[in-house]
Design an enzyme around this catalytic site. Sequence first.
Site, PDB file in Angstrom:
ATOM      1  N   HIS A   1      26.562  25.331  42.430  1.00 49.67           N
ATOM      2  CA  HIS A   1      25.659  24.355  43.029  1.00 49.67           C
ATOM      3  C   HIS A   1      26.478  23.214  43.614  1.00 49.67           C
ATOM      4  O   HIS A   1      27.686  23.087  43.365  1.00 49.67           O
ATOM      5  CB  HIS A   1      24.645  23.833  42.013  1.00 49.67           C
TER       6      HIS A   1
ATOM      7  N   ASP B   1      25.649  19.959  49.742  1.00 48.10           N
ATOM      8  CA  ASP B   1      24.699  20.850  50.396  1.00 48.10           C
ATOM      9  C   ASP B   1      24.453  20.484  51.854  1.00 48.10           C
ATOM     10  O   ASP B   1      24.451  21.358  52.730  1.00 48.10           O
ATOM     11  CB  ASP B   1      23.355  20.811  49.660  1.00 48.10           C
TER      12      ASP B   1
END
Length: 389
Positions: free
Chosen positions: A139, A169
Amino acid sequence: MTSTARTAAPRGGPLTGVRVVELAGIGPGPFAAMLLGDLGADVVRIDRPGGPGLHIDPAYDVTNRNKRSVIVDLKTPAGPAAVLDLAERADILLEGYRPGVAERLGVGPRDCLARNSRLVYGRMTGWGQDGPLAATAGHDLGYIAVTGALALTGPADGPPCAPANLLGDYAGGALYLAVGVLAALHHVRAGGPGQVVDAAIVDGTAHLTAMLHGMLAAGGWQDRREANLLDGGAPFYGTYPTSDGGHMAVGALEPPFWAEFTRRLGIAHLAGLRADPARWAELRAAVAERFARRTRAEWTEVFADSDACVAPVLTLREAPGHPHLAARGTFVETAGITQPAPAPRFSATPAAPLRPPARPGAHSAEVARDWGVPRLDPSSAEPPKGTRT
């Protein structure tokens, strides 16, 4: 490649006429597709039965605005065929699976480029398509941790702070994917072949630190927190609490701005301490003591319309009401959701009004018609064998 008339009405924006297929996922891939849609591309999101797994009502998933959605089950015989039909008519395809998954599903680069040699195939992952960690889960936080970017955040005497998922991200992932596929599309339109764009969050986030690596090599950056010009180490670049629990952000880097700042703060007599790093702790304490005397709103008024480079630290709910952002229309309300407006802005090709988040499968018949892919229409009288209706 099959020639298909592009019958969908143009939306406006510099990417009008560009067709994008997005294989549904979460995180940076949907954000990159949203950005392309904001700029006018016709984005078709291929949702899986049951949804992408993001625990949010689809009506509020802003990253799915300016898209159309169809539902395709890639685990049925007809599923990959439908995706390949769309890929044959597309300019860009985006996917965010782990390496090898798209290939196993029959919609990998080899299959798609065999149908459309001019296709730009964008791959969004955290670790990239190769390397020791490529096949492992991850992540945002882990990706930015190994690049050195996470270590830049937080106080010197505490742990690094997670900056939501904005740094990895979106900044290191989605934006690099968008730039990459648009660069590849430019190459195609200049006469080159289609290609695969490998956008890895670790690569993009590392790229964001380029200037700091240069400063580190030159001896102008220390490899620890709160010891540098831009990480809170300098008293003239950081945040300070106010009497009501708010914070003010100070960025008075240049001497003229510093002079204006100290004058308005009421510590002009201490302005010269800036030149002596040995007294920065004393200077920081003096700045903090002054800010602690008034509320955030009061200090905002003190520094309004000045070149002191001071701003209130606003929350997500407060930001749309800031006078400057309100005047520019930086935030808009669409379908009852306050959200950032498309960016950047274009003088000749302004963006069209926002469309609300696409609900899964809501546009199957519409896309089937506009893209010339009848198998996508669930109301088809004779659905292809294996297609779920």
